[in-house]
Design a protein around this motif. Structure first.
Motif, PDB file in Angstrom:
ATOM      1  N   LEU A  34      36.337  46.990  27.759  1.00 38.06           N
ATOM      2  CA  LEU A  34      36.948  46.525  28.996  1.00 38.06           C
ATOM      3  C   LEU A  34      38.049  47.485  29.437  1.00 38.06           C
ATOM      4  CD1 LEU A  34      37.504  44.436  31.200  1.00 38.06           C
ATOM      5  CD2 LEU A  34      38.806  43.106  29.545  1.00 38.06           C
ATOM      6  N   LEU A  35      38.819  47.965  28.460  1.00 40.84           N
ATOM      7  CA  LEU A  35      39.896  48.915  28.736  1.00 40.84           C
ATOM      8  C   LEU A  35      39.347  50.180  29.401  1.00 40.84           C
ATOM      9  CD1 LEU A  35      42.929  49.037  28.280  1.00 40.84           C
ATOM     10  CD2 LEU A  35      42.518  49.779  25.958  1.00 40.84           C
ATOM     11  N   LEU A  91      42.575  37.961  36.183  1.00 43.76           N
ATOM     12  CA  LEU A  91      41.290  37.592  36.778  1.00 43.76           C
ATOM     13  C   LEU A  91      41.492  37.151  38.222  1.00 43.76           C
ATOM     14  CD1 LEU A  91      38.428  37.544  35.718  1.00 43.76           C
ATOM     15  CD2 LEU A  91      38.790  35.209  34.946  1.00 43.76           C
ATOM     16  N   GLU A  92      42.562  36.368  38.422  1.00 46.81           N
ATOM     17  CA  GLU A  92      42.912  35.890  39.749  1.00 46.81           C
ATOM     18  C   GLU A  92      43.223  37.074  40.668  1.00 46.81           C
ATOM     19  OE1 GLU A  92      42.596  32.622  40.387  1.00 46.81           O
ATOM     20  OE2 GLU A  92      42.918  33.334  42.452  1.00 46.81           O
ATOM     21  N   GLY A 106      35.148  41.783  36.674  1.00 52.35           N
ATOM     22  CA  GLY A 106      35.556  40.379  36.639  1.00 52.35           C
ATOM     23  C   GLY A 106      34.855  39.622  35.529  1.00 52.35           C
ATOM     24  N   ARG A 107      33.548  39.890  35.389  1.00 52.87           N
ATOM     25  CA  ARG A 107      32.772  39.204  34.337  1.00 52.87           C
ATOM     26  C   ARG A 107      33.271  39.597  32.954  1.00 52.87           C
ATOM     27  NH1 ARG A 107      28.129  39.719  37.617  1.00 52.87           N
ATOM     28  NH2 ARG A 107      27.676  41.744  36.684  1.00 52.87           N
ATOM     29  N   LEU A 114      37.549  34.239  27.493  1.00 52.05           N
ATOM     30  CA  LEU A 114      36.884  33.191  26.716  1.00 52.05           C
ATOM     31  C   LEU A 114      37.092  33.406  25.224  1.00 52.05           C
ATOM     32  CD1 LEU A 114      35.147  30.791  27.474  1.00 52.05           C
ATOM     33  CD2 LEU A 114      33.124  32.225  27.170  1.00 52.05           C
ATOM     34  N   GLN A 115      36.938  34.650  24.793  1.00 55.34           N
ATOM     35  CA  GLN A 115      37.110  34.964  23.369  1.00 55.34           C
ATOM     36  C   GLN A 115      38.554  34.748  22.931  1.00 55.34           C
ATOM     37  OE1 GLN A 115      34.967  38.531  21.798  1.00 55.34           O
ATOM     38  NE2 GLN A 115      34.325  38.772  23.913  1.00 55.34           N
ATOM     39  N   VAL A 116      39.497  35.099  23.806  1.00 57.97           N
ATOM     40  CA  VAL A 116      40.914  34.905  23.487  1.00 57.97           C
ATOM     41  C   VAL A 116      41.201  33.411  23.312  1.00 57.97           C
ATOM     42  CG1 VAL A 116      43.243  35.049  24.486  1.00 57.97           C
ATOM     43  CG2 VAL A 116      41.765  37.048  24.495  1.00 57.97           C
TER      44      VAL A 116
END
Lengths: 195, 335
Positions: A34-35, A91-92, A106-107, A114-116
């Protein structure tokens, strides 16, 4: 603390630790991906130094090896709860900035969020196992942060993800320490002690 | 009173004979040998385009009295080039070390100064006694995203130079190679080799910071390696070795979560188990016995052959006798 020392509790702790280690490992791999995507999408310099941002829990710790099991769990839990709120905010902001234009990022953000959340819950389970009270979350969470410029938002996002990646590595190490049986009682070191 | 002077390779050097006048009569020597007058300008010694071989002790004597008027030790060298610096953590999470060297020698003494900054904090890198060009630091913090900046400055009488390295805590983690690598054949398994090794002794806590391993192996006769990555354990059984071929095997290690792979371990060699053909064994024994004797040939007693247990069953006697006769015939030919 008799419950914490019983053989079934020790087994459950080891099981929770192993699963937690796997969760943290997967989370870290996803955060690193993601980074990379975030840096590219946001047009940032990957090597840019980001000053410590307010509200982002720092993974850096002194005398890490001297921490008790309880300290480890509490610090981890506080961190992941903070990340949960920070990622939700990112995300917002992401949706506001780009709408549907960047659904992929975004996904990916949502998947990490979710994982966090799952990991935070996992930590709560470990704390409950030790008959430690799980600290309640403060009211509605931290006060809304001051409105940042778009560029400041991007840099902040970079800081958040970098610290999260560090935390994921630290959590794996913390859980391994927790999973170690202590020589005398067979219980994990430090968990029976009060903080 | 003796002086010391440093000069660059290729420089022109003028030495004065102390407080003697320019037109005084003097003799210059280098390492006790007279220097030809052609190098003199009055009482000054002129050395043009000096090279390394001209380092030495230069002395100036007054002409008639042969009093020593001036003495200097000339050392020819170069200013330092940019040093080569490397930092690595082979003992994570305890700390890391940095080591350095000059790409080319300067031929004169150099001093090295190293500074380590973590964010805004200055850290002390303690110099090792051995090896000399090395220092080590203990981590005060773990899991920090703040980078470390290491600056090495090298200074000598002719100049200075420096280099800087910037890195984060995880990037420099590189264990030493695994130790005590052993490879053995597996009895009754012609395609297997059992490999075992140990964690490097410099890795302080393999339980909390487990290592994963990479094994590579190939028969000596081939160039391409087979690879296996192992996430835990310090042993592995190779099951696809070519029967009867000698193998070369190496192992590398890496922290399970961060950093880079170690260098390859020392290579070990092993050959998978092969079944010993029974009749060949006995013939070899007979040949050894007969070649040792210089007197006339004596047929080896057949009981000796069969006693070795190389053959079993009732058909054995016939086989033994046959083997004995065949060998006897051969032996007669060789004598």
């Amino acid at each position: 603390m008799a419950a914490a020392d019983s053989p079934s509790a020790a087994l459950r702790r080891r099981d929770l630790c192993s699963r937690g280690i796997r969760l943290a490992g997967k989370m870290r791999a996803d955060v690193v991906d993601l980074l990379d995507a975030y840096v590219e999408q946001q047009g940032l310099d990957a090597s840019a130094s980001v000053a410590a941002v307010e509200g982002v829990p720092l993974a850096a710790v002194e005398r890490w090896d001297e921490q008790t099991g309880t300290q480890r769990l509490l610090e981890n839990l506080a961190a992941y709860r903070a990340f949960r709120a920070l990622l939700a905010q990112m995300l917002e902001e992401q949706r506001e900035q780009l709408g549907e234009a960047d659904a992929g990022l975004g996904r990916a953000l949502a998947a990490v969020l979710l994982q966090v959340s799952a990991f935070a819950y996992h930590l709560e389970e470990l704390l409950r196992l030790e008959s430690r009270g799980v600290p309640g979350e403060e009211g509605d969470g931290p006060p809304p942060p001051p409105r940042l410029s778009l560029f400041e938002q991007k840099l902040r996002g970079l800081g958040v993800l970098r610290e999260l990646a560090q935390w994921a590595v630290r959590s794996v190490r913390d859980l391994r320490q927790l999973a170690k049986p202590s020589p005398a009682t067979g219980a994990a070191p430090g968990l029976a002690e009060s903080p | 009173e003796s002086h010391l002077q440093y000069e660059r390779v290729g420089a022109d050097v003028t030495m004065k004979c102390g407080s003697m006048d320019w037109d005084a009569a003097v003799t210059w020597t280098v390492n006790g040998t007279d220097i030809d007058e052609s190098h003199l300008n009055g009482s000054y010694l002129i050395l043009k385009n000096v090279n390394l071989s001209q380092s030495g002790q230069y002395s100036c004597y007054e002409g008639s009295s042969w009093h020593l008027k001036y003495q200097t030790f000339l050392r020819v060298g170069t200013p330092p080039k940019e040093p080569v610096l490397m930092c690595r953590s082979n003992n994570y999470p305890k700390g890391f070390y940095c080591s350095w060297h000059l790409p080319t020698p300067t031929y004169i003494p150099n001093t090295f100064n190293i500074s380590v900054i973590h964010g805004t904090k200055d850290m002390v890198c303690e110099k090792d006694a051995v090896p000399k060009n090395r220092c080590h630091i203990r981590y005060l913090q773990l899991f920090s995203t703040v980078k470390y900046k290491v600056t090495l400055t090298v200074t000598n009488a002719l100049g200075k130079n420096f280099t800087t390295l910037t890195f984060d805590e995880f990037a420099i983690v590189k264990p030493d190679p695994p130790e005590s690598v052993v490879a053995k054949p597996v009895p009754n398994n012609p395609r297997r080799l059992e490999v075992s090794w140990q964690n490097p002794s410099s890795w302080p806590d393999p339980e909390s910071f487990p290592l994963k391993f990479f094994l590579r192996y190939r028969p000596l006769i081939l160039d391409t390696w087979q690879h296996v990555e192992l996430s835990d354990g310090t042993s592995h059984i190779i099951t696809d070795a070519y029967a009867g071929k000698e193998y070369i095997i190496q192992v590398a290690a890496k922290d399970n979560d961060i950093g880079t792979w170690s260098d390859w371990s020392v290579a070990v060699h092993a050959t998978p188990w092969t079944e010993e053909p029974k009749h060949l064994t006995t013939e070899a024994q007979i040949t050894e016995t007969t070649s040792a004797s210089t007197s006339s040939f004596m047929a080896p007693p057949t009981t000796k052959i069969c006693d070795k247990g190389a053959v079993v069953g009732s058909g054995a006697m016939a086989v033994c006798w046959t083997a004995g006769l065949v060998v006897a015939a051969y032996s007669v030919l060789f004598i």
